[in-house]
Design a protein around this motif. Structure first.
Motif, PDB file in Angstrom:
ATOM      1  N   UNK A 170     -27.615  58.725  81.887  1.00  0.00           N
ATOM      2  CA  UNK A 170     -27.297  59.129  83.257  1.00  0.00           C
ATOM      3  C   UNK A 170     -26.592  60.468  83.343  1.00  0.00           C
ATOM      4  N   UNK A 171     -25.939  60.687  84.488  1.00  0.00           N
ATOM      5  CA  UNK A 171     -25.295  61.984  84.737  1.00  0.00           C
ATOM      6  C   UNK A 171     -24.069  62.167  83.838  1.00  0.00           C
ATOM      7  N   UNK A 172     -23.662  63.419  83.723  1.00  0.00           N
ATOM      8  CA  UNK A 172     -22.465  63.749  82.938  1.00  0.00           C
ATOM      9  C   UNK A 172     -21.265  63.908  83.865  1.00  0.00           C
ATOM     10  N   UNK A 173     -20.145  63.403  83.435  1.00  0.00           N
ATOM     11  CA  UNK A 173     -18.937  63.465  84.280  1.00  0.00           C
ATOM     12  C   UNK A 173     -17.694  63.571  83.414  1.00  0.00           C
ATOM     13  N   UNK A 174     -16.572  63.874  84.054  1.00  0.00           N
ATOM     14  CA  UNK A 174     -15.287  63.807  83.340  1.00  0.00           C
ATOM     15  C   UNK A 174     -14.779  62.381  83.474  1.00  0.00           C
ATOM     16  N   UNK A 175     -14.499  61.747  82.364  1.00  0.00           N
ATOM     17  CA  UNK A 175     -14.168  60.319  82.401  1.00  0.00           C
ATOM     18  C   UNK A 175     -12.975  60.034  83.309  1.00  0.00           C
ATOM     19  N   UNK A 176     -13.047  58.906  83.993  1.00  0.00           N
ATOM     20  CA  UNK A 176     -11.969  58.540  84.918  1.00  0.00           C
ATOM     21  C   UNK A 176     -10.971  57.606  84.263  1.00  0.00           C
ATOM     22  N   UNK A 199      -5.646  59.168  75.693  1.00  0.00           N
ATOM     23  CA  UNK A 199      -6.429  60.343  76.053  1.00  0.00           C
ATOM     24  C   UNK A 199      -6.302  60.728  77.510  1.00  0.00           C
ATOM     25  N   UNK A 200      -6.976  61.837  77.829  1.00  0.00           N
ATOM     26  CA  UNK A 200      -6.877  62.418  79.163  1.00  0.00           C
ATOM     27  C   UNK A 200      -8.016  61.904  80.045  1.00  0.00           C
ATOM     28  N   UNK A 201      -7.708  61.680  81.309  1.00  0.00           N
ATOM     29  CA  UNK A 201      -8.702  61.202  82.276  1.00  0.00           C
ATOM     30  C   UNK A 201      -8.646  62.088  83.514  1.00  0.00           C
ATOM     31  N   UNK A 202      -9.669  62.010  84.321  1.00  0.00           N
ATOM     32  CA  UNK A 202      -9.784  62.901  85.493  1.00  0.00           C
ATOM     33  C   UNK A 202     -10.188  62.089  86.716  1.00  0.00           C
ATOM     34  N   UNK A 203      -9.691  62.484  87.866  1.00  0.00           N
ATOM     35  CA  UNK A 203     -10.173  61.882  89.111  1.00  0.00           C
ATOM     36  C   UNK A 203     -10.124  62.900  90.222  1.00  0.00           C
ATOM     37  N   UNK A 204     -10.990  62.707  91.201  1.00  0.00           N
ATOM     38  CA  UNK A 204     -10.931  63.590  92.370  1.00  0.00           C
ATOM     39  C   UNK A 204      -9.927  63.016  93.342  1.00  0.00           C
ATOM     40  N   UNK A 205      -8.672  63.389  93.168  1.00  0.00           N
ATOM     41  CA  UNK A 205      -7.599  62.834  93.995  1.00  0.00           C
ATOM     42  C   UNK A 205      -6.899  63.970  94.730  1.00  0.00           C
ATOM     43  N   UNK A 206      -6.257  63.638  95.828  1.00  0.00           N
ATOM     44  CA  UNK A 206      -5.346  64.603  96.440  1.00  0.00           C
ATOM     45  C   UNK A 206      -4.114  64.682  95.541  1.00  0.00           C
ATOM     46  N   UNK A 207      -3.689  65.902  95.197  1.00  0.00           N
ATOM     47  CA  UNK A 207      -2.537  66.033  94.298  1.00  0.00           C
ATOM     48  C   UNK A 207      -1.248  65.799  95.081  1.00  0.00           C
ATOM     49  N   UNK A 208      -0.422  64.891  94.601  1.00  0.00           N
ATOM     50  CA  UNK A 208       0.925  64.708  95.172  1.00  0.00           C
ATOM     51  C   UNK A 208       1.862  64.256  94.047  1.00  0.00           C
ATOM     52  N   UNK A 209       3.038  63.734  94.424  1.00  0.00           N
ATOM     53  CA  UNK A 209       4.057  63.440  93.408  1.00  0.00           C
ATOM     54  C   UNK A 209       3.591  62.376  92.411  1.00  0.00           C
ATOM     55  N   UNK A 210       2.645  61.520  92.818  1.00  0.00           N
ATOM     56  CA  UNK A 210       2.221  60.456  91.903  1.00  0.00           C
ATOM     57  C   UNK A 210       0.726  60.503  91.571  1.00  0.00           C
ATOM     58  N   UNK A 211       0.019  61.496  92.098  1.00  0.00           N
ATOM     59  CA  UNK A 211      -1.409  61.622  91.777  1.00  0.00           C
ATOM     60  C   UNK A 211      -1.732  63.037  91.324  1.00  0.00           C
ATOM     61  N   UNK A 213      -5.183  65.485  89.388  1.00  0.00           N
ATOM     62  CA  UNK A 213      -6.618  65.421  89.105  1.00  0.00           C
ATOM     63  C   UNK A 213      -6.857  65.111  87.633  1.00  0.00           C
ATOM     64  N   UNK A 214      -5.815  65.176  86.836  1.00  0.00           N
ATOM     65  CA  UNK A 214      -5.920  64.608  85.487  1.00  0.00           C
ATOM     66  C   UNK A 214      -4.615  63.937  85.106  1.00  0.00           C
ATOM     67  N   UNK A 215      -4.720  63.029  84.181  1.00  0.00           N
ATOM     68  CA  UNK A 215      -3.548  62.259  83.747  1.00  0.00           C
ATOM     69  C   UNK A 215      -3.910  61.624  82.405  1.00  0.00           C
ATOM     70  N   UNK A 216      -2.997  60.892  81.834  1.00  0.00           N
ATOM     71  CA  UNK A 216      -3.240  60.327  80.508  1.00  0.00           C
ATOM     72  C   UNK A 216      -3.128  58.807  80.524  1.00  0.00           C
ATOM     73  N   UNK A 217      -3.992  58.192  79.770  1.00  0.00           N
ATOM     74  CA  UNK A 217      -3.947  56.734  79.640  1.00  0.00           C
ATOM     75  C   UNK A 217      -3.932  56.364  78.166  1.00  0.00           C
ATOM     76  N   UNK A 218      -3.478  55.158  77.896  1.00  0.00           N
ATOM     77  CA  UNK A 218      -3.684  54.569  76.575  1.00  0.00           C
ATOM     78  C   UNK A 218      -4.443  53.269  76.792  1.00  0.00           C
ATOM     79  N   UNK A 219      -5.614  53.200  76.213  1.00  0.00           N
ATOM     80  CA  UNK A 219      -6.450  52.006  76.313  1.00  0.00           C
ATOM     81  C   UNK A 219      -6.176  51.133  75.105  1.00  0.00           C
ATOM     82  N   UNK A 220      -6.227  49.822  75.299  1.00  0.00           N
ATOM     83  CA  UNK A 220      -6.121  48.904  74.168  1.00  0.00           C
ATOM     84  C   UNK A 220      -7.295  47.950  74.184  1.00  0.00           C
TER      85      UNK A 220
END
Ligand code: DAH
Length: 346
Positions: A170-176, A199-211, A213-220
């Protein structure tokens, strides 16, 4: 018998200063210092000689001798001699006893520190590190995680699509989400599996104090025979106790994620601490791996079961350090970053 008279202070001073300004090399400077300011130097001799003056002249001569000494010491210091006075080298020579020049050094970014701390705890629980690409396929980010094309969860995780021809996945995207790494690992390895994937993740969000357009997660992810909720709860309890301190409690609240069934949100509480007046703070998502996910990667869900969880790294760093605004992490304002410089890595 000649009567001792007051020495010619002004003349001595004049001569000393002339000699000092003529002294051009370290040896000459040192010789000058010995001659005028040394223990048996001229000024000392003058002070010693005060005794032999008529008592009436002593106070004025004493003052003049002291003034002279002070003036010569100042001239010496000005010439650069002051720097090495009392140290191991003559003026102009390298003096290894002087303090070194401060060398500016960098420090580990507070988010990296948080990540290091998180991975360190999971290592102790036997989790290996896994990695996956930030540019992902629709398949790995959504479909393989049981999130089909018209699933509402796709809206919540709207992201950036790349202007490339779609591939077989399918299409290519920046992982969410780092949940993609669950699929990457399960595609390539047979259970038992026990990994974390920071790792780093991306979302199309409005930027504010808690959101952002990129952030980091740890998956288990842990998949094996007979793996169930008690293992998940035990791991989370250990993890948050290690991270936040003795007495930290964890609770699982039923929730929905497409790729886990049942699914939970994870809250934790710390004795004596509240978060905006509340005892519990939501900090992660988790659940038991959905059979569709396992089936999709060719793992028999009758034989193997597993759990998965996802943590937000920024969120954890904000709670640990009392940081009110996510944007501070990325602005690279050294006044902010320096506050965490002393903490080191883990
Ligand atoms: N990927 C989810 C998100 O970004 C977080 C998550 C929830 C990860 C539950 C998991 C999980 O592995 O089991 O919102």
């Amino acid at each position: 018998m000649s009567r001792p008279s007051s020495p010619d202070f002004a003349g001595i001073r004049q001569q000393a200063l002339t000699e000092l300004s003529a002294a051009a090399d370290p040896a000459a400077l040192q010789a000058w210092r010995n001659r005028y300011l040394g223990r048996q130097g001229e000024t000392q001799k003058l002070l010693d000689g005060l005794k032999s003056l008529p008592p009436a002249e002593r106070p004025a001569a004493g003052k003049a001798a002291n003034d002279l000494r002070k003036a010569l010491e100042e001239a010496w210091a000005e010439k650069g001699g002051g720097e090495t006075t009392g140290t191991a080298a003559a003026p102009g020579e390298l003096d290894p006893t002087l303090p070194g020049k401060p060398y500016p050094s960098g420090a580990v970014h507070v988010l990296t520190q948080t990540l290091d701390r998180i991975t360190d705890i999971f290592h102790r629980l036997g989790f290996a590190l896994a990695d996956g690409p930030e540019i992902e396929t629709e398949h790995h980010n959504f479909d393989a995680l049981n999130t089909h094309a018209d699933h509402p969860a796709r809206d919540e995780q709207d992201t950036f699509y790349l202007n490339l021809p779609p591939g077989p996945h399918g299409r290519w995207l920046l992982r969410t989400q780092t949940s993609t790494v669950q699929i990457r690992v399960l595609e390539n390895r047979k259970p038992p599996i026990k990994i974390i994937a920071p790792g780093r993740c991306y979302r199309r969000d409005e930027v504010d104090a808690t959101h952002g357009i990129f952030f980091h997660q740890v998956e288990g992810l842990c998949v094996g025979e007979g793996i169930g909720l008690p293992h998940l709860k035990g791991v989370l309890e250990y993890f948050f106790r290690e991270l936040m301190g003795e007495g930290t409690k964890v609770r699982l609240r039923p929730h929905y994620f497409p790729f886990t069934e049942p699914s939970f949100e994870v809250d934790f509480s710390i004795p004596g601490k509240t978060f905006r007046g509340k005892e519990w703070l939501e900090i992660a998502g988790c659940g038991l791996v959905h059979p569709n996910v396992l089936r999709g990667v060719g793992v028999d869900p009758e034989k193997y079961t597993g759990y998965a969880f996802g943590l937000g790294v920024e969120r954890i760093a904000m709670v640990r350090h009392g940081i009110p605004d996510l944007r501070l992490f990325y602005e690279n304002d050294v006044r902010f970053l320096k506050q965490f410089a002393a903490h080191g890595a883990v």
